[in-house]
Design a protein around this motif. Structure first.
Motif, PDB file in Angstrom:
ATOM      1  N   UNK A 189       0.820  -1.213   0.000  1.00 15.60           N
ATOM      2  CA  UNK A 189       0.000   0.000   0.000  1.00 15.60           C
ATOM      3  C   UNK A 189       0.854   1.263   0.000  1.00 15.60           C
ATOM      4  N   UNK A 190       2.082   1.159   0.494  1.00 16.16           N
ATOM      5  CA  UNK A 190       3.010   2.293   0.465  1.00 16.16           C
ATOM      6  C   UNK A 190       4.237   1.890  -0.339  1.00 16.16           C
ATOM      7  N   UNK A 191       4.430   2.528  -1.476  1.00 15.75           N
ATOM      8  CA  UNK A 191       5.542   2.174  -2.362  1.00 15.75           C
ATOM      9  C   UNK A 191       5.709   3.285  -3.394  1.00 15.75           C
ATOM     10  N   UNK A 192       6.802   3.212  -4.148  1.00 14.22           N
ATOM     11  CA  UNK A 192       6.983   4.148  -5.243  1.00 14.22           C
ATOM     12  C   UNK A 192       7.677   3.474  -6.418  1.00 14.22           C
ATOM     13  N   UNK A 193       7.322   3.936  -7.626  1.00 13.47           N
ATOM     14  CA  UNK A 193       7.837   3.382  -8.865  1.00 13.47           C
ATOM     15  C   UNK A 193       8.379   4.539  -9.694  1.00 13.47           C
ATOM     16  N   UNK A 194       9.477   4.321 -10.364  1.00 13.01           N
ATOM     17  CA  UNK A 194      10.060   5.393 -11.150  1.00 13.01           C
ATOM     18  C   UNK A 194      10.707   4.831 -12.405  1.00 13.01           C
ATOM     19  N   UNK A 195      10.958   5.718 -13.360  1.00 11.76           N
ATOM     20  CA  UNK A 195      11.583   5.317 -14.617  1.00 11.76           C
ATOM     21  C   UNK A 195      12.254   6.526 -15.246  1.00 11.76           C
ATOM     22  N   UNK A 196      13.163   6.244 -16.183  1.00  8.53           N
ATOM     23  CA  UNK A 196      13.757   7.274 -17.021  1.00  8.53           C
ATOM     24  C   UNK A 196      13.239   7.064 -18.439  1.00  8.53           C
ATOM     25  N   UNK A 197      12.525   8.057 -18.946  1.00  8.42           N
ATOM     26  CA  UNK A 197      11.892   7.987 -20.261  1.00  8.42           C
ATOM     27  C   UNK A 197      12.612   8.900 -21.239  1.00  8.42           C
ATOM     28  N   UNK A 198      12.811   8.400 -22.438  1.00  6.42           N
ATOM     29  CA  UNK A 198      13.333   9.234 -23.517  1.00  6.42           C
ATOM     30  C   UNK A 198      12.396   9.095 -24.716  1.00  6.42           C
ATOM     31  N   UNK A 199      11.976  10.246 -25.257  1.00 11.60           N
ATOM     32  CA  UNK A 199      11.039  10.230 -26.381  1.00 11.60           C
ATOM     33  C   UNK A 199      11.360  11.356 -27.342  1.00 11.60           C
ATOM     34  N   UNK A 200      11.489  11.046 -28.645  1.00 20.06           N
ATOM     35  CA  UNK A 200      11.775  12.106 -29.617  1.00 20.06           C
ATOM     36  C   UNK A 200      10.679  13.159 -29.624  1.00 20.06           C
ATOM     37  N   UNK A 257      12.545  12.006 -15.919  1.00 22.54           N
ATOM     38  CA  UNK A 257      12.324  11.006 -14.876  1.00 22.54           C
ATOM     39  C   UNK A 257      10.881  11.132 -14.389  1.00 22.54           C
ATOM     40  N   UNK A 258      10.219  10.016 -14.261  1.00 22.59           N
ATOM     41  CA  UNK A 258       8.831   9.989 -13.815  1.00 22.59           C
ATOM     42  C   UNK A 258       8.698   9.097 -12.591  1.00 22.59           C
ATOM     43  N   UNK A 259       7.751   9.440 -11.706  1.00 25.96           N
ATOM     44  CA  UNK A 259       7.561   8.649 -10.490  1.00 25.96           C
ATOM     45  C   UNK A 259       6.078   8.622 -10.116  1.00 25.96           C
ATOM     46  N   UNK A 260       5.623   7.460  -9.673  1.00 25.36           N
ATOM     47  CA  UNK A 260       4.314   7.303  -9.042  1.00 25.36           C
ATOM     48  C   UNK A 260       4.569   6.856  -7.618  1.00 25.36           C
ATOM     49  N   UNK A 261       3.993   7.586  -6.670  1.00 25.55           N
ATOM     50  CA  UNK A 261       4.163   7.266  -5.256  1.00 25.55           C
ATOM     51  C   UNK A 261       2.807   6.916  -4.660  1.00 25.55           C
ATOM     52  N   UNK A 262       2.710   5.734  -4.057  1.00 25.78           N
ATOM     53  CA  UNK A 262       1.461   5.287  -3.446  1.00 25.78           C
ATOM     54  C   UNK A 262       1.554   5.378  -1.933  1.00 25.78           C
ATOM     55  N   UNK A 263       0.502   5.904  -1.329  1.00 25.78           N
ATOM     56  CA  UNK A 263       0.324   5.871   0.113  1.00 25.78           C
ATOM     57  C   UNK A 263      -1.029   5.227   0.387  1.00 25.78           C
ATOM     58  N   UNK A 269       1.980  11.918  -8.341  1.00 29.62           N
ATOM     59  CA  UNK A 269       2.643  11.793  -9.628  1.00 29.62           C
ATOM     60  C   UNK A 269       3.695  12.895  -9.729  1.00 29.62           C
ATOM     61  N   UNK A 270       4.938  12.475  -9.906  1.00 25.92           N
ATOM     62  CA  UNK A 270       6.061  13.399  -9.844  1.00 25.92           C
ATOM     63  C   UNK A 270       6.938  13.268 -11.081  1.00 25.92           C
ATOM     64  N   UNK A 271       7.679  14.336 -11.368  1.00 30.91           N
ATOM     65  CA  UNK A 271       8.636  14.307 -12.462  1.00 30.91           C
ATOM     66  C   UNK A 271       9.912  15.023 -12.040  1.00 30.91           C
ATOM     67  N   UNK A 272      10.994  14.721 -12.753  1.00 26.37           N
ATOM     68  CA  UNK A 272      12.288  15.346 -12.478  1.00 26.37           C
ATOM     69  C   UNK A 272      13.060  15.447 -13.784  1.00 26.37           C
ATOM     70  N   UNK A 273      13.830  16.488 -13.903  1.00 29.53           N
ATOM     71  CA  UNK A 273      14.675  16.659 -15.082  1.00 29.53           C
ATOM     72  C   UNK A 273      16.075  16.115 -14.865  1.00 29.53           C
ATOM     73  N   UNK A 274      16.442  15.872 -13.594  1.00 33.44           N
ATOM     74  CA  UNK A 274      17.791  15.400 -13.308  1.00 33.44           C
ATOM     75  C   UNK A 274      17.820  14.128 -12.449  1.00 33.44           C
ATOM     76  N   UNK A 275      16.659  13.635 -12.028  1.00 31.49           N
ATOM     77  CA  UNK A 275      16.619  12.441 -11.193  1.00 31.49           C
ATOM     78  C   UNK A 275      16.910  12.715  -9.730  1.00 31.49           C
TER      79      UNK A 275
END
Length: 328
Positions: A189-200, A257-263, A269-275
């Motif tokens: 129930x409490x966790x987070x998932x993230x990834x680095x996405x590249x798209x033209x 960088x994209x992240x989904x955080x569950x509580x 829903x979060x994003x980052x340009x540098x991680x």
């Protein structure tokens, strides 16, 4: 049906699939009956405030030490109301009454989030519940799953070494079709998932990102999309089959960088340009992604995954994901 110590036991789930769910049992000296039914369930948490509910669909197992166990289905409810995890498999010890009936937990608080036993059945490696998928191998890890059978050419681990490529299909996350999606079950129930996405940035209407999905009518995502010549970081929520864009931020970045955080009660829903520095784009309540919120009261829980869509057509170019990280 089981034959144990010369007696035949027949066991079944009953009482519906929600809070009245239970396991009942009968026995006979013949596999054809007649069967004597135990007057009360061998497993139920009906009418209790135990955090594990909807218990049923049990199987009995005798281990090498002669100890008895049960595996069965149940759910861990939040606020005694809902779960985004869906049905899960539980293990509990089985005791035998003096007159020869197996007992798991008939509202006796034997089954809990933590249980004390004199010994465990054996040693086995713990399943991977946290960690990173780097997409360095030629096959996807077994912990990941597609949404239905993927369309040919919709995904690849060879197109770009060390990256997963997803080519958006005409079907999107709200449609019953071949969707470009690779994900894994939410187990905490409490966790987070993230990834680095590249798209033209040159292709319009292509979208890719990170999604929390129950079904076609209930899913949330944060992604990158090209709109009218402008790349946008976007967040969508789909509840009861209605999709709304709840936040957008323009960007010129091709890597994000994209992240989904569950509580317990919400997703962020979060994003980052540098991680390193994360920006919260949006939040949404957890309840609409629970089986209890959908029509028919389904059984499966949320998948968190990587997605791509061509918004009505097959994308000319894929989106690339460097890794997929899950921390509980």
């Amino acid at each position: 049906m089981y034959k144990i110590n010369g007696m035949y036991y027949i066991m079944t789930a009953s009482g519906g699939t929600a809070k009245e769910h239970r396991e009942i049992i009968g026995r006979s000296s013949s596999p054809y009956g007649p069967f004597e039914r135990l007057p009360h369930p061998i497993l139920t948490h009906s009418g209790t405030d135990n955090p594990i509910q909807y218990l049923g669909h049990a199987d009995l197992i005798e281990d090498r030490n002669g100890d008895w166990w049960a595996v069965f289905l149940g759910v861990r409810l939040v606020d005694a109301k809902f779960t985004v995890l869906g049905r899960e498999t539980f293990l509990a010890p089985v005791s035998w009454t003096e007159d020869g009936w197996p007992m798991i937990d008939n509202n006796e608080d034997t089954v809990g989030l933590e249980m004390k036993v004199s010994r465990v059945p054996g040693q086995s490696p713990k399943p991977k519940t946290s960690g990173r998928y780097d997409f360095d191998d030629q096959v996807l890890p077994l912990g990941l799953a597609f949404l239905r059978n993927p369309a040919e050419g919709s995904w690849s681990l060879n197109e770009r070494q060390g990256w997963l490529s997803l080519r958006g299909q005409s079907a999107g996350l709200s449609e019953v079709g071949q969707v470009a999606f690779v994900g894994r079950r939410q187990q905490h129930t409490s966790a987070e998932w993230s990834t680095l996405l590249e798209m033209p940035s040159s292709i319009a209407d292509v979208e890719a990102g990170l999604c929390a999905r129950l079904d076609e009518n209930a899913h949330y995502e944060i992604g990158l999309v090209q709109k009218k010549g402008q790349k946008v970081i976007t967040a969508h929520v789909t509840m009861d089959g209605i999709t709304r864009t709840v936040a957008e931020v323009p960007t010129t970045a091709e890597r994000i960088y994209l992240k989904v955080k569950a509580e317990l009660t919400e997703y962020s829903f979060l994003y980052s340009l540098d991680g390193q520095e994360w920006n919260k784009l949006s939040t949404a309540a957890a309840y609409p992604l629970s089986p209890q919120a959908v029509k028919g009261n389904g059984f499966t829980g949320v998948l968190i995954g990587l997605y791509a869509t061509g918004h009505g057509k097959v994308a000319e170019v894929p989106a690339y994901f460097d890794w997929f990280d899950y921390q509980s």
